[in-house]
Design a protein around this motif. Sequence first.
Motif, PDB file in Angstrom:
ATOM      1  N   GLY A  73       0.819  -1.210   0.000  1.00 45.88           N
ATOM      2  CA  GLY A  73       0.000   0.000   0.000  1.00 45.88           C
ATOM      3  C   GLY A  73       0.850   1.256   0.000  1.00 45.88           C
ATOM      4  N   PHE A  74       1.865   1.273   0.850  1.00 48.18           N
ATOM      5  CA  PHE A  74       2.770   2.425   0.905  1.00 48.18           C
ATOM      6  C   PHE A  74       3.534   2.584  -0.413  1.00 48.18           C
ATOM      7  N   PHE A  75       4.081   1.474  -0.895  1.00 43.53           N
ATOM      8  CA  PHE A  75       4.952   1.530  -2.073  1.00 43.53           C
ATOM      9  C   PHE A  75       4.178   1.944  -3.323  1.00 43.53           C
ATOM     10  N   TRP A  76       3.014   1.349  -3.517  1.00 40.03           N
ATOM     11  CA  TRP A  76       2.222   1.673  -4.704  1.00 40.03           C
ATOM     12  C   TRP A  76       1.774   3.138  -4.676  1.00 40.03           C
ATOM     13  N   THR A  77       1.338   3.587  -3.520  1.00 37.60           N
ATOM     14  CA  THR A  77       0.863   4.968  -3.396  1.00 37.60           C
ATOM     15  C   THR A  77       1.971   5.968  -3.715  1.00 37.60           C
ATOM     16  N   SER A  78       3.150   5.750  -3.142  1.00 35.53           N
ATOM     17  CA  SER A  78       4.254   6.692  -3.375  1.00 35.53           C
ATOM     18  C   SER A  78       4.738   6.638  -4.824  1.00 35.53           C
ATOM     19  N   SER A  79       4.796   5.448  -5.405  1.00 40.56           N
ATOM     20  CA  SER A  79       5.276   5.306  -6.786  1.00 40.56           C
ATOM     21  C   SER A  79       4.334   5.981  -7.776  1.00 40.56           C
ATOM     22  N   VAL A  80       3.040   5.717  -7.621  1.00 41.12           N
ATOM     23  CA  VAL A  80       2.051   6.301  -8.538  1.00 41.12           C
ATOM     24  C   VAL A  80       1.991   7.816  -8.366  1.00 41.12           C
ATOM     25  N   ALA A  81       2.006   8.266  -7.122  1.00 42.77           N
ATOM     26  CA  ALA A  81       1.928   9.710  -6.867  1.00 42.77           C
ATOM     27  C   ALA A  81       3.128  10.439  -7.455  1.00 42.77           C
ATOM     28  N   ASN A  82       4.311   9.863  -7.310  1.00 40.50           N
ATOM     29  CA  ASN A  82       5.519  10.508  -7.832  1.00 40.50           C
ATOM     30  C   ASN A  82       5.459  10.682  -9.348  1.00 40.50           C
ATOM     31  N   ASN A  83       5.060   9.651 -10.054  1.00 39.84           N
ATOM     32  CA  ASN A  83       5.016   9.747 -11.513  1.00 39.84           C
ATOM     33  C   ASN A  83       3.773  10.485 -12.007  1.00 39.84           C
ATOM     34  N   TYR A  84       2.694  10.430 -11.232  1.00 39.02           N
ATOM     35  CA  TYR A  84       1.467  11.117 -11.637  1.00 39.02           C
ATOM     36  C   TYR A  84       1.621  12.631 -11.525  1.00 39.02           C
ATOM     37  N   ALA A  85       2.586  13.073 -10.706  1.00 37.43           N
ATOM     38  CA  ALA A  85       2.792  14.512 -10.496  1.00 37.43           C
ATOM     39  C   ALA A  85       3.190  15.230 -11.783  1.00 37.43           C
ATOM     40  N   MET A 109       9.410  11.646  10.174  1.00 33.46           N
ATOM     41  CA  MET A 109       8.655  10.450  10.551  1.00 33.46           C
ATOM     42  C   MET A 109       9.301   9.734  11.736  1.00 33.46           C
ATOM     43  N   GLY A 110      10.634   9.733  11.759  1.00 35.56           N
ATOM     44  CA  GLY A 110      11.341   9.101  12.871  1.00 35.56           C
ATOM     45  C   GLY A 110      11.066   9.792  14.192  1.00 35.56           C
ATOM     46  N   VAL A 111      11.040  11.121  14.157  1.00 34.76           N
ATOM     47  CA  VAL A 111      10.754  11.893  15.374  1.00 34.76           C
ATOM     48  C   VAL A 111       9.308  11.694  15.809  1.00 34.76           C
ATOM     49  N   TRP A 112       8.402  11.682  14.827  1.00 35.90           N
ATOM     50  CA  TRP A 112       6.967  11.610  15.136  1.00 35.90           C
ATOM     51  C   TRP A 112       6.532  10.210  15.571  1.00 35.90           C
ATOM     52  N   THR A 176       4.768  16.211  -2.174  1.00 38.17           N
ATOM     53  CA  THR A 176       4.987  16.260  -0.720  1.00 38.17           C
ATOM     54  C   THR A 176       4.353  15.051  -0.048  1.00 38.17           C
ATOM     55  N   PHE A 177       3.141  14.740  -0.465  1.00 35.15           N
ATOM     56  CA  PHE A 177       2.440  13.567   0.068  1.00 35.15           C
ATOM     57  C   PHE A 177       3.238  12.293  -0.210  1.00 35.15           C
ATOM     58  N   ALA A 178       3.723  12.155  -1.446  1.00 32.39           N
ATOM     59  CA  ALA A 178       4.495  10.965  -1.826  1.00 32.39           C
ATOM     60  C   ALA A 178       5.783  10.859  -1.019  1.00 32.39           C
ATOM     61  N   LEU A 179       6.384  12.003  -0.730  1.00 31.78           N
ATOM     62  CA  LEU A 179       7.634  12.026   0.029  1.00 31.78           C
ATOM     63  C   LEU A 179       7.438  11.437   1.425  1.00 31.78           C
ATOM     64  N   PHE A 180       6.360  11.829   2.078  1.00 34.46           N
ATOM     65  CA  PHE A 180       6.121  11.358   3.443  1.00 34.46           C
ATOM     66  C   PHE A 180       5.573   9.928   3.466  1.00 34.46           C
ATOM     67  N   VAL A 181       4.826   9.552   2.442  1.00 31.47           N
ATOM     68  CA  VAL A 181       4.376   8.155   2.352  1.00 31.47           C
ATOM     69  C   VAL A 181       5.581   7.233   2.177  1.00 31.47           C
ATOM     70  N   SER A 182       6.519   7.655   1.345  1.00 30.28           N
ATOM     71  CA  SER A 182       7.733   6.867   1.134  1.00 30.28           C
ATOM     72  C   SER A 182       8.547   6.749   2.423  1.00 30.28           C
ATOM     73  N   ALA A 183       8.604   7.835   3.183  1.00 26.84           N
ATOM     74  CA  ALA A 183       9.325   7.799   4.461  1.00 26.84           C
ATOM     75  C   ALA A 183       8.644   6.857   5.449  1.00 26.84           C
ATOM     76  N   ARG A 184       7.325   6.897   5.466  1.00 23.94           N
ATOM     77  CA  ARG A 184       6.579   5.986   6.355  1.00 23.94           C
ATOM     78  C   ARG A 184       6.794   4.535   5.935  1.00 23.94           C
ATOM     79  N   MET A 185       6.886   4.310   4.643  1.00 25.03           N
ATOM     80  CA  MET A 185       7.157   2.967   4.143  1.00 25.03           C
ATOM     81  C   MET A 185       8.527   2.482   4.616  1.00 25.03           C
ATOM     82  N   GLY A 186       9.502   3.387   4.615  1.00 28.81           N
ATOM     83  CA  GLY A 186      10.841   3.022   5.061  1.00 28.81           C
ATOM     84  C   GLY A 186      10.860   2.563   6.510  1.00 28.81           C
ATOM     85  N   ILE A 187      10.104   3.250   7.354  1.00 26.95           N
ATOM     86  CA  ILE A 187      10.026   2.867   8.769  1.00 26.95           C
ATOM     87  C   ILE A 187       9.358   1.503   8.918  1.00 26.95           C
TER      88      ILE A 187
END
Length: 340
Positions: A73-85, A109-112, A176-187
């Motif tokens: 869910g995280f990966f697909w959302t960030s990938s599609v959002a990045n290219n859809y931009a 994301m790490g702090v939050w 911006t949304f894709a950036l933070f979704v990708s960070a959440r995916m990393g965690i």
Amino acid sequence: MNVIAALAISMVFVGCCSNVVFLELVVKEDPGAGNLATFLQFVFIAVMGFCTVGKFGTAKRNIPFKQYLMLVGFFWTSSVANNYAFDFNISMPLHMIFRAGSLMANMAMGVWILKKRYPPLKYLAVFMISAGIAICTIQSSGDVKAPRETHKDAAEEERLQFIDWLWWCLGIAILTFALFVSARMGIFQESLYAKYGKHPWEALYYTHLMPLVFWLPTAQNLVGHVKIATETPMVEVFGITLPKQVLWLILYVVTQGLCISAVYVLTTECASLTVTLTVTLRKFVSLLFSIMYFRNPFTLGHWIGTLLVFIGTLIFTEILQKCVAIFLPASAPVEKKKKK
């Protein structure tokens, strides 16, 4: 450094840099083709993974299926959002600068979420990255270009430019949304690896295979852009004639597979510092190529913002500090002579 590591580093530059070039060629031909490009990328890697990692469906998973659902869910959302931009008047240089700001999102994301605490220098680095992205964004806001012809009526053209700018703002929000979704995916990915062990190739396979069903609602969009691709001028390559956009899409997909594979090999063969430095330098080379070859507008403000982003990245990953330590080694403490 062994031969495999050296080959992986060279393939990161060849594969990833050329991949960015072909992606830019794709979106210049059809700004809305980002979704199609992402879909084809997922299909290609899923098919390759099915043959290699999945062993034609016979291999057992190391990570449970339910855990992959969240990761997918995280990966697909960030990938599609990045290219859809790209469909929202976002230029390739600005897109790359935003993507280079992933450390900022990871730290936030790490702090939050993880309640992490970082040394002051890392906060400074994140401030520099944030400031750099902000400067580039502000600079780009004054030169929003939509793929359309200029209207003859000045008042109507001004109205259309304002609409273009609003779409551009939406594109910035998507990035911006894709950036933070990708960070959440990393965690989330870190937690999976900590619990089940590292299985990067398996994760790569399933994160590209499982989301394919998500494209069903966008089937009409995909078909529309396939039609646009097939109607582009014909070109001949090695005696084969095919539409130009189809050629760009094929090359984009192949180089994307090469890029991802090279990065994964690099992570297994080299220390994280080498990986980070290689990827950072690759992004900078891609940015320079995009500016020079495609003549993308890049002002002094853009350069200042870009330098802030990349210097901040080097500080955050402690590459800059280690380079300084190499060239300016700390002097050994001088012992005072004891009086007799």
